[in-house]
Every structure is written in structure tokens, then in C-alpha cells.
Design a protein around this motif. Structure first.
Motif, mmCIF file in Angstrom:
data_model
loop_
_atom_site.group_PDB
_atom_site.id
_atom_site.type_symbol
_atom_site.label_atom_id
_atom_site.label_comp_id
_atom_site.label_asym_id
_atom_site.label_seq_id
_atom_site.Cartn_x
_atom_site.Cartn_y
_atom_site.Cartn_z
ATOM 1 N N LYS A 1 -46.664 10.411 6.354
ATOM 2 C CA LYS A 1 -45.353 10.762 6.348
ATOM 3 C C LYS A 1 -45.440 12.378 5.538
ATOM 4 O O LYS A 1 -46.205 12.391 4.526
ATOM 5 N N THR A 2 -44.640 13.456 6.153
ATOM 6 C CA THR A 2 -44.749 14.741 5.624
ATOM 7 C C THR A 2 -43.393 15.159 5.614
ATOM 8 O O THR A 2 -42.403 14.294 6.035
ATOM 9 N N THR A 3 -43.293 16.125 4.823
ATOM 10 C CA THR A 3 -41.938 16.808 4.385
ATOM 11 C C THR A 3 -41.146 17.306 5.908
ATOM 12 O O THR A 3 -40.009 17.263 5.890
ATOM 13 N N ASP A 4 -41.877 17.451 6.921
ATOM 14 C CA ASP A 4 -41.498 17.757 8.284
ATOM 15 C C ASP A 4 -41.340 16.545 9.222
ATOM 16 O O ASP A 4 -40.931 16.653 10.241
ATOM 17 N N GLY A 5 -41.706 15.454 8.675
ATOM 18 C CA GLY A 5 -41.649 14.225 9.555
ATOM 19 C C GLY A 5 -42.785 13.509 9.637
ATOM 20 O O GLY A 5 -44.069 13.637 8.842
#
Length: 162
Positions: free
Chosen positions: A103-107
Motif C-alpha cells: 500500500k502506497t499513498t497512490d494506492g
């Protein structure tokens, strides 16, 4: 004044480019040495390779389409890992991407941890054969492996159908 500025600029450019050229030369020699070792080993095994490939200065693979033999070579350290696979008992070749989702800040992003070819046997009693193309534990990033594995999947699949 312009001449001295030009000379300083050329000297700075040379200091930037020469190490890159030098490192590329070292890598080409390393790749050529590995390929030579691989081709010699293939000849010792009685294989006449139609296709061969080197990647990441660690892996080599070759295919003898006449005898339907595949050789995979992985050299980490001094002793290479060698697989010689008779393709006759196999019916299918597929790409297997093993990974995890991060999971990243961009999805969510899928991270590939292993990339392998899987040979499925014609007889369901035999177990599949796997060929490693990439392992995240040993290499820090995927570079040319994705198009390369697709190319080899096609070549092996074609050899299986012939």
C-alpha cells in the motif's frame, strides 16, 4: 576567455563520461566471459543451441530446438546452478509472477519478488519444472526480465508445439 571556458567544460564532461564508459566495458567483458563459459558447458552437454541469452551477469539460458533440450545456468559465486531440461514430456510453458501487494499513498502496488517460467508436464503424475528469471532476494530491481521472460515463453511454447 571562451577557449578556457570550452576546455574546462570539455574536461568536466570527460570526467563525467569516462567512468561510465569504463564501467560499461567491464560489464561487457563480464557478460562475454559468462556467455563463453555457458556455451562451453552447453557443448560439453552435447547441446547445439539455437537460441541463447545472458541477463543480469548471472543468468544464461539456451534452447536446442533439434533435441528439444533447454539449459538454464545461474552463476552466483564460483559454483553455477545448472538445469538441463528435456522438453518432450512437457505440454505447456507459462510465466509465473510471485509477489506481494504494497500500500502506497497512490494506492496499492504489486511488487514482483520472483519471476519464473513454469513447464507443465503432459502426465499429471509428474511435477512441473520451474526456471528462475528473477529473484528479489538476490537482485535489487527488475530491468529487462519482463520482456525477456515473455520472449522465452514464446520460444519454449513454440518448441513444445513442434
Amino acid at each position: 576567455m571562451e577557449l578556457s571556458s570550452t576546455l574546462v567544460g570539455l574536461a568536466a564532461l570527460a570526467l563525467f563520461i569516462l567512468p561510465i564508459v569504463y564501467l560499461q566495458g567491464i560489464q561487457k567483458r563480464k557478460e562475454k566471459k559468462l556467455l563463453g563459459e555457458f556455451l562451453q558447458l552447453s557443448q560439453e552437454k552435447g547441446l547445439n543451441l539455437t537460441y541463447s541469452e545472458v541477463w543480469n551477469y548471472v543468468y544464461c539460458m539456451g534452447l536446442d530446438t533439434q533435441t528439444k533440450q533447454l539449459i538454464h545456468f545461474k552463476k552466483r559465486g564460483e559454483l553455477p546452478e545448472i538445469q538441463v531440461i528435456d522438453l518432450k514430456p512437457f505440454k505447456q510453458c507459462t510465466v509465473n509472477k510471485l509477489g506481494r501487494t504494497v500500500k502506497t499513498t497512490d494506492g496499492a502496488v504489486k511488487v514482483i519478488e520472483k519471476l519464473q517460467l513454469v513447464l507443465t508436464p503432459s502426465n499429471s503424475h509428474n511435477k512441473p519444472e520451474t526456471i528462475e528469471f528473477y529473484n528479489a532476494e538476490e537482485s535489487n530491481s527488475i530491468t529487462t526480465e519482463l520482456p525477456l521472460i515473455a520472449k522465452w515463453e514464446k520460444q519454449i511454447s513454440h518448441a513444445l508445439q513442434a
